[in-house]
Each structure stands twice: as C-alpha cells, then as structure tokens.
Write a protein that holds these residues in place. Structure first.
Motif, mmCIF file in Angstrom:
data_model
loop_
_atom_site.group_PDB
_atom_site.id
_atom_site.type_symbol
_atom_site.label_atom_id
_atom_site.label_comp_id
_atom_site.label_asym_id
_atom_site.label_seq_id
_atom_site.Cartn_x
_atom_site.Cartn_y
_atom_site.Cartn_z
ATOM 1 N N SER A 44 0.834 -1.195 0.000
ATOM 2 C CA SER A 44 0.000 0.000 0.000
ATOM 3 C C SER A 44 0.870 1.247 0.000
ATOM 4 C CB SER A 44 -0.888 -0.028 1.241
ATOM 5 O OG SER A 44 -1.735 1.074 1.225
ATOM 6 N N GLY A 45 0.516 2.213 -0.815
ATOM 7 C CA GLY A 45 1.265 3.467 -0.873
ATOM 8 C C GLY A 45 2.490 3.396 -1.764
ATOM 9 N N SER A 46 2.642 2.306 -2.509
ATOM 10 C CA SER A 46 3.850 2.171 -3.324
ATOM 11 C C SER A 46 3.722 2.903 -4.672
ATOM 12 C CB SER A 46 4.160 0.687 -3.543
ATOM 13 O OG SER A 46 3.059 0.060 -4.148
ATOM 14 N N GLY A 47 2.528 3.405 -4.976
ATOM 15 C CA GLY A 47 2.388 4.213 -6.193
ATOM 16 C C GLY A 47 1.669 3.516 -7.334
ATOM 17 N N LYS A 48 1.000 2.410 -7.043
ATOM 18 C CA LYS A 48 0.323 1.654 -8.101
ATOM 19 C C LYS A 48 -0.802 2.473 -8.742
ATOM 20 C CE LYS A 48 -0.945 -1.575 -5.192
ATOM 21 N NZ LYS A 48 -0.441 -1.031 -3.911
ATOM 22 N N SER A 49 -1.657 3.016 -7.864
ATOM 23 C CA SER A 49 -2.778 3.801 -8.405
ATOM 24 C C SER A 49 -2.263 5.032 -9.130
ATOM 25 C CB SER A 49 -3.718 4.237 -7.284
ATOM 26 O OG SER A 49 -4.287 3.110 -6.665
ATOM 27 N N PHE A 211 -3.188 -14.946 -13.291
ATOM 28 C CA PHE A 211 -3.929 -14.733 -14.519
ATOM 29 C C PHE A 211 -3.145 -13.871 -15.504
ATOM 30 C CE2 PHE A 211 -7.035 -15.944 -11.468
ATOM 31 C CZ PHE A 211 -7.971 -16.675 -12.178
ATOM 32 N N ALA A 212 -2.119 -13.211 -14.980
ATOM 33 C CA ALA A 212 -1.372 -12.265 -15.814
ATOM 34 C C ALA A 212 -0.239 -12.959 -16.554
ATOM 35 C CB ALA A 212 -0.810 -11.148 -14.949
ATOM 36 N N SER A 213 0.136 -12.317 -17.656
ATOM 37 C CA SER A 213 1.254 -12.888 -18.403
ATOM 38 C C SER A 213 2.573 -12.376 -17.832
ATOM 39 C CB SER A 213 1.127 -12.541 -19.890
ATOM 40 O OG SER A 213 0.786 -11.188 -20.073
ATOM 41 N N ARG A 214 2.489 -11.280 -17.102
ATOM 42 C CA ARG A 214 3.702 -10.672 -16.595
ATOM 43 C C ARG A 214 3.360 -9.934 -15.305
ATOM 44 N NH1 ARG A 214 6.768 -6.432 -18.730
ATOM 45 N NH2 ARG A 214 5.180 -5.755 -20.180
ATOM 46 N N ILE A 215 4.294 -9.894 -14.367
ATOM 47 C CA ILE A 215 4.074 -9.161 -13.121
ATOM 48 C C ILE A 215 5.178 -8.129 -12.952
ATOM 49 C CG2 ILE A 215 3.762 -9.343 -10.618
ATOM 50 C CD1 ILE A 215 3.161 -12.272 -10.963
ATOM 51 N N ARG A 216 4.781 -6.909 -12.561
ATOM 52 C CA ARG A 216 5.785 -5.907 -12.198
ATOM 53 C C ARG A 216 5.506 -5.452 -10.787
ATOM 54 N NH1 ARG A 216 8.771 -3.486 -16.380
ATOM 55 N NH2 ARG A 216 9.986 -2.684 -14.643
ATOM 56 N N HIS A 217 6.574 -5.228 -10.031
ATOM 57 C CA HIS A 217 6.415 -4.815 -8.641
ATOM 58 C C HIS A 217 6.851 -3.374 -8.448
ATOM 59 C CE1 HIS A 217 5.448 -8.739 -6.838
ATOM 60 N NE2 HIS A 217 6.135 -9.216 -7.879
ATOM 61 N N LEU A 218 6.115 -2.702 -7.545
ATOM 62 C CA LEU A 218 6.457 -1.333 -7.169
ATOM 63 C C LEU A 218 6.820 -1.343 -5.695
ATOM 64 C CD1 LEU A 218 3.668 0.720 -8.906
ATOM 65 C CD2 LEU A 218 6.040 1.469 -8.857
ATOM 66 N N GLU A 219 7.783 -0.511 -5.357
ATOM 67 C CA GLU A 219 8.112 -0.371 -3.933
ATOM 68 C C GLU A 219 8.506 1.076 -3.676
ATOM 69 O OE1 GLU A 219 11.559 -2.467 -2.529
ATOM 70 O OE2 GLU A 219 10.712 -2.663 -0.529
ATOM 71 N N LEU A 223 9.552 1.486 -9.598
ATOM 72 C CA LEU A 223 9.154 0.294 -10.339
ATOM 73 C C LEU A 223 10.378 -0.617 -10.407
ATOM 74 C CD1 LEU A 223 6.777 -0.881 -12.014
ATOM 75 C CD2 LEU A 223 7.847 0.165 -14.014
ATOM 76 N N LEU A 224 10.266 -1.785 -9.730
ATOM 77 C CA LEU A 224 11.425 -2.675 -9.675
ATOM 78 C C LEU A 224 11.646 -3.315 -11.035
ATOM 79 C CD1 LEU A 224 10.661 -4.362 -6.240
ATOM 80 C CD2 LEU A 224 12.077 -2.359 -6.714
ATOM 81 N N PRO A 225 12.879 -3.653 -11.350
ATOM 82 C CA PRO A 225 13.166 -4.294 -12.634
ATOM 83 C C PRO A 225 12.373 -5.584 -12.786
ATOM 84 C CG PRO A 225 15.192 -3.672 -11.518
ATOM 85 C CD PRO A 225 14.100 -3.419 -10.555
ATOM 86 N N GLU A 226 12.127 -5.918 -14.022
ATOM 87 C CA GLU A 226 11.376 -7.129 -14.356
ATOM 88 C C GLU A 226 11.915 -8.315 -13.553
ATOM 89 O OE1 GLU A 226 9.609 -6.838 -17.853
ATOM 90 O OE2 GLU A 226 8.334 -8.353 -16.940
ATOM 91 N N GLY A 227 11.024 -9.061 -12.911
ATOM 92 C CA GLY A 227 11.444 -10.253 -12.199
ATOM 93 C C GLY A 227 11.847 -10.002 -10.761
ATOM 94 N N GLN A 228 12.056 -8.753 -10.379
ATOM 95 C CA GLN A 228 12.495 -8.471 -9.015
ATOM 96 C C GLN A 228 11.289 -8.189 -8.120
ATOM 97 O OE1 GLN A 228 15.918 -5.922 -8.934
ATOM 98 N NE2 GLN A 228 15.473 -5.265 -6.835
ATOM 99 N N VAL A 229 11.346 -8.665 -6.855
ATOM 100 C CA VAL A 229 10.245 -8.451 -5.921
ATOM 101 C C VAL A 229 10.769 -7.713 -4.703
ATOM 102 C CG1 VAL A 229 9.011 -10.505 -6.683
ATOM 103 C CG2 VAL A 229 10.582 -10.649 -4.725
ATOM 104 N N PRO A 230 9.886 -7.027 -3.969
ATOM 105 C CA PRO A 230 10.345 -6.321 -2.768
ATOM 106 C C PRO A 230 10.950 -7.295 -1.773
ATOM 107 C CG PRO A 230 8.137 -5.649 -3.354
ATOM 108 C CD PRO A 230 8.469 -6.810 -4.224
#
Ligand code: ATP
Ligand code: MG
Lengths: 238, 388
Positions: A44-49, A211-219, A223-230
């Motif tokens: 929450s608050g990571s900037g998704k919206s 359900f998605a073909s790709r996931i991107r993470h924000l922290e 926006l974290l690089p492709e494949g990276q998670v918090p």
C-alpha cells in the motif's frame, strides 16, 4: 514486432503541499505491448494507483514521458483528453462506481453516449457487453439490486463496451469475496485471451497475478526491474 | 451527446423530500407573482372591455378623471355640432353628456358604507355602450327618479335590488333594473337619468364629461386633434380606451408591492435551490469523477447539474401555477383612485401570467444551479473520486 500500448520514460509524480512532499512515483519505466496482461503489485502506498492514473491521463506527471498508443497527451486540452479516454481506455474501479440511479444496461450504455451510435445500436452494444460478462438476465436491474460481484461485472461491461485498446483495473477484486474475485479475474483473463484485450491490473493479491502474463512490482514509488520483488515479499501458500 | 436527462430526473426522484421542499419554496414565490399578475390582468380586462375603440372621452382641459373632470353644458352643445361625430340612423349625433359622482352605500361586508360610482346619462349614453345589456327589469325612464344597477353592485349591496330604494342626492330612487356589462368595470356602476341627477346634485351647468362616437377607426385621431386644438372648447379629448388603460394604474401599488414581495421571496428560493444543488453535487462527487473518467467533459457535467436545477425549478413553477389556478374567476374588489369607488372584477390567471411565472421559476433555478454546477465541473477527477 507487436505494437507498444504503454511506454513510460522516467515517469515521476510528486505531491507537494505546504508541509509535505511525497514522491509517489520515481523514474518509472514501463512498457506494455498489445495483447499483454500485466499485473502491477506492491505494498500500500507504493504508487500503483498513481501510475494507473497517469496512464489514464486522470492526472499529469511531474516529470518524464508517457506514450499511450503512441500518443503523448501532455499537450492535449482537457476536452480532447476526455474524448481520447472515452475512445481508448476502459477503467475498472475497486468500488465499482456505477451510477446508482441508472440500470445495468443504462450504466453500460453511458460511455457510448459520447459516440456517434444511435440509441438502438447503443442498447445492442450494451446488451452484448452485459451478456459477455454473464449478466444478460440483469439488464434492467439497478446497482443496489445486484451483488458486489455482479456490480463489478457491470463495471467491466461498461469498461469494454467502447471496445477500448487498453483496460486499466485498480484492485477490481479489493471489495469482493474470494468467490466473486475469482470470477472477475477469470473474466479479465478471458477478455485477454479470447478478445486480445491489453490489460493492466493493479492488485494486492498474489494469486491474481496467476492470470497475468507478466508481473511488475512497485516499492516506495520505484518500479522494480522485471522479475524483481520487494525484499519482504512472500507469496502465501494457496 | 450529453449525460442523459433520465440521470437528473431520477436523482430528483431519489431525493424526493428535498426536491419537493425546494420546489414548494419556488412554487410559493411563483404563486405570489402570478396572483398579482392575475389581479392586474383582471382589472385591465374590466377596464378594457368597458371601452369601445370608436368612443372618445372629452373633459375640461387638464382633467384626468371623470369624477374631478367637469364639462360645461354650453361646451357640449358646441362639441355636438362638430363635424366628424357619427350619427344615429335618425340623424341625432352620437354624443353623450354625462355626470359622474360617488355615493356611499352600506354593503354586506361594510355596513358603514362603501363608495359606488353613479353615472347620469341619457339614452345616447346607452347607445354608446353596446357592451351593457339589461339583465333584469328595465332601463330607467327620463325624468324619473329611477336607477339601474350594475350586476356587481346588485351582488354586493343589499339595497341595490329591483323593487327596493336607494337614498342619495335629494331623496330616494327606485331600483328598476340590473345591467350586465360582461367582464367590464361598468358592472360596478349605477346608471340614472342625467337631468334628475344634475338637479339632485345642483350641477346644472358643470357636468363631468362627454362621450362621442366617430364613424370609423381612421377618423379617431382627426376628431381628437380637432377637439384638442379648438380654443373655444377648452377641452381635452382622448380615446375611451386610453382613459380606461390609465385606470388600470389603480392596481399599480398592489402590483409593485406584489412584484417586490415575490422578488424578495425569489432571493430566498434561489438560495434554497442553490443549497439543494450544492448538496447534490457534494453527494454525487464520486459520480462526477466517474463520468469524467468515462469521457464526459467538464462542460457536460456543468450542463447536467444546471439542467437538474432548471428541472427542479420547472417543477416549482408548474406547482406555483397550479396553486394560483383556483383563484381564476374569483371576484375581488379594488378601490380605484380616480373614482374613489370600488371596482369589482375577476382574477384572470391567463396563459401569459403562467408563462411569466414559469419563466420566473426558471430564473430562480438558473441562479441557484449555476454555482453548484460550476463547482461540479471544476473538480479535478481524482479529487472528485476520493470524495465520498
Ligand atoms: N492527492 C495526493 N496528495 C498527496 N499524496 C498523495 C496523493 N495521492 C497519492 N498520494 C501519495 O502517493 C503515494 C502513492 O499513492 P498510491 O495511491 O499510488 O498508492 P497505492 O500503491 O495505490 O496504494 P494502495 O494499495 O493503498 O491503493 C502514497 O504515499 C500516497 O499517500
Ligand atoms: Mg491504490
């Protein structure tokens, strides 16, 4: 090579009020291609919206560039942006945001009011969209006569009725029970697979990402690089 | 292509109580205005239908009312022989010398007495008033102490009945007939023989006015100019219509007061409408944000809320007219300043008065709706969406 639907370059959004200064999004670079189903995750608050609002031109960036469908909206007037949004974007809200005094079919017809379609054609399109989301028997129902899951399906029908190039969904399952959430995600998956719709889905739910073909993470606005998670990110077992 | 009107109509229905209260406020304001217009309209009709466009009223120079007018018998003799006056089949000129005064009669509502206009005239005077018909009994006879009362007089004064007697002047007069003058102000007058009356009031030479007829519309101005320019006569001529129109001014104070009151009320009603619309905009902020996301422009948001306010006030306007409608044809009395007597006439709630009332309501709605609608349109999408 497939068409690029979303392309952001060093996209930054800061909120500045007298006493506070929040960097909601910092130098985000995101690319989404036609037909992709991308999930956007993050605490929450990571900037998704914020990112979603910038893409839908509901807000203007502090810095950086966004090209949606190859178009830079920076120079367009409010009115032109409204038009553009009507033609190209379908938006799904967490809290459905149906118009309470309008029936399901009238809600779905609403965005078509801005097109050149005749009343009869509009009603046909709206009915088709509602059938597609499985509500062909609820056309005349008011939002309060529907369950949360049904309301969200009406909202999805409203988002797709103009046949937009891009569907943006901000936690569409956030207000729903597990069962309804599953149905909504399945529906979005179908729209992507069967109809080739490009979808950008914001979600908290790791399972939704399946359900998605790709996931991107924000922290924290990044926006974290492709494949990276918090760092503290864990997927709870299903 | 705009936000559908059904959206506004249903929102008005959903918040029934507020809608009805606000509309009622507007309705009351409109009803005050329409009632005043109906009153003035009724009075105007009473005077207008009393006038014949071919009749010319002559009084002493500078006189503005028959009661305070004055016209010497000798002047009338000169006037009668002027070219340009129409003649009856048997050749006598259509010119009527008349005496007008006011008497006091006890009425049902006012036992101490109310002023009534008495007009002394001869047969020619009746010829010149085609709108006056005998309704009951018969006309007065020359040389007799007999009167014919207008139907409004008969209604309001218990003594003004056929077979009874009225006391005025030097004694009693027999009521021998009642006359029907349609919608006109003549219904509020009493007619009697000119010579009997002038004797009673000691006005052998100084009478009130003369009414003359021209043969056709084109000769009206010619005769008026000829009378006004005649130094010998020293008289003022005007059409009977002009004179009657000026009588409508009797309603001016009531008209001004009524318009003033309804404007004050309108300020209140506009604020009420504004309040209602501000509340509607606040409650529907999220809907405004959603509509914007769907592609509706700021302009269509503005129009939509503005129309909603107009619809609300339209409802008020129509309600206001309905409130006043029962007044239609209700008889009322009004003191006229030129005769110092009471004129009975009917309220006339005509289409014009109602149209003005509805337009007045729409103005209230427009004023009340503009600022809230602008506020709704100015909201940033994200701010609107966050508001609950
Ligand atoms: N209008 C605003 N004014 C000030 N700060 C804002 C505004 N909108 C968002 N923010 C801040 O920007 C940051 C990112 O917000 P955003 O809504 O994008 O988060 P999010 O990832 O969608 O969170 P959530 O999962 O709770 O919806 C937060 O710190 C938030 O407080
Ligand atoms: Mg969010």
């Amino acid at each position: 090579m497939t068409e690029t639907v979303i392309q952001t370059r060093d996209l930054t959004k800061e909120f500045i009020r007298d006493e506070f200064h929040v960097v909601a999004l910092k130098d985000a670079n995101l690319e989404v291609r036609k037909g992709e189903f991308v999930a956007l995750m993050g605490p929450s608050g990571s900037g998704k919206s914020t990112l979603l609002h910038l893409i839908a031109a509901m807000d203007r960036p502090t810095d950086g560039e966004i090209l949606v469908l190859g178009e830079n909206l920076r120079s367009l007037s409010d009115r032109a942006i409204a038009r553009w949004r009507n033609e190209h974007i379908g938006f799904v809200f967490q809290s459905f945001n149906l118009i309470p005094v309008l029936t399901a079919i009238e809600n779905v017809e609403l965005p078509l009011k801005l097109t050149a379609l005749k009343k009869k054609e509009r009603m046909e399109h709206a009915a088709t969209a509602l059938k597609l989301v499985g509500l062909g028997d609820r056309l005349g129902h008011l939002p309060r006569q529907l369950s949360g899951g049904q309301e969200q399906r009406v909202a999805i029908a409203r988002a797709i009725v103009t046949d937009p190039d891009l569907i943006l969904a901000d936690e569409p399952t956030g207000n729903l029970d597990a069962q309804s959430a599953q149905e909504i995600l399945t529906l979005l998956g179908r729209l992507n697979k069967e109809f080739g719709k490009t979808i950008l889905l914001v979600t908290h739910d790791p399972h939704a990402a399946r359900f998605a073909s790709r996931i991107r993470h924000l922290e924290k606005g990044e926006l974290l690089p492709e494949g990276q998670v918090p760092a503290d990110y864990t997927v709870a077992p299903m | 292509m705009a936000i559908p009107l059904a959206y506004n109509l249903r929102n008005l229905t959903v918040r029934k109580t507020t809608t009805i209260m606000t509309a009622l406020g507007i309705a009351l304001t409109v009803s005050v205005l329409v009632a005043v217009l109906a009153l003035v309209n009724g009075l105007r009709t009473a005077f207008e239908t009393a006038a014949n466009p071919l009749n010319i009223l002559v009084m002493r120079k500078g006189a503005n009312a028959e009661l305070t007018g004055g016209l010497a018998r000798s002047v009338f003799e000169d006037l009668k022989s002027k070219p340009g006056i129409a003649r009856a089949a048997d050749g006598h000129p259509l010119a009527s010398l008349e005496l007008v005064t006011v008497i006091n009669l006890p009425s049902v509502q006012n036992p101490e007495g109310t002023n009534v206009t008495v007009r002394g005239l001869t047969e020619v005077g009746l010829e010149l008033r085609e709108h006056v018909k005998i309704a009951e009994g018969r006309w007065f006879r020359a040389g007799r102490r007999e009167v014919v009362v207008g139907k409004s007089v008969a209604k309001r004064f218990p003594d003004a009945q056929i077979g009874r007697k009225l006391r005025f002047g030097k004694g009693e007069w027999d009521v021998v007939g009642a006359m029907d003058a349609g919608q006109s102000a003549t219904n509020s007058e009493i007619f009697c023989d000119l010579n009997q009356m002038s004797g009673d009031f000691n006005r052998f030479d100084g009478l009130s006015s003369a009414l003359v007829r021209v043969p056709d519309a084109v000769s009206v101005d010619a005769l008026i100019n000829s009378i006004n320019d005649d130094q010998r006569l020293n008289a003022t001529a005007r059409t009977e219509q002009q004179y009657m129109d000026s009588q409508t001014n009797s309603a001016a104070p009531i008209q001004y007061l009524g318009v003033f009151v309804s404007i004050i009320m309108a300020v209140g009603s506009s604020f009420a409408a504004m309040n209602t619309m501000y509340a509607a905009v606040a409650r529907r902020a999220k809907e405004v944000g959603t509509l914007r996301v769907l592609g509706f422009s700021r302009g269509s948001i503005l129009t939509s809320f503005f129309f909603e306010s107009l619809l609300l006030s339209l409802l008020g306007g129509v309600l206001g007219c309905l409130l006043v409608l029962p007044l239609n044809n209700v008889t009322t009395g009004l003191m006229t300043f030129s005769t110092f007597s009471e004129i009975a006439f009917n309220f006339r709630v005509g289409p014009e008065a109602m149209a003005i009332g509805v337009a007045f309501a729409l103005v209230m709605g427009a004023i009340g709706g503009l600022f809230p609608a602008r506020m709704a349109a100015k909201k940033e999408i994200l701010v609107a969406l966050r508001d609950i």
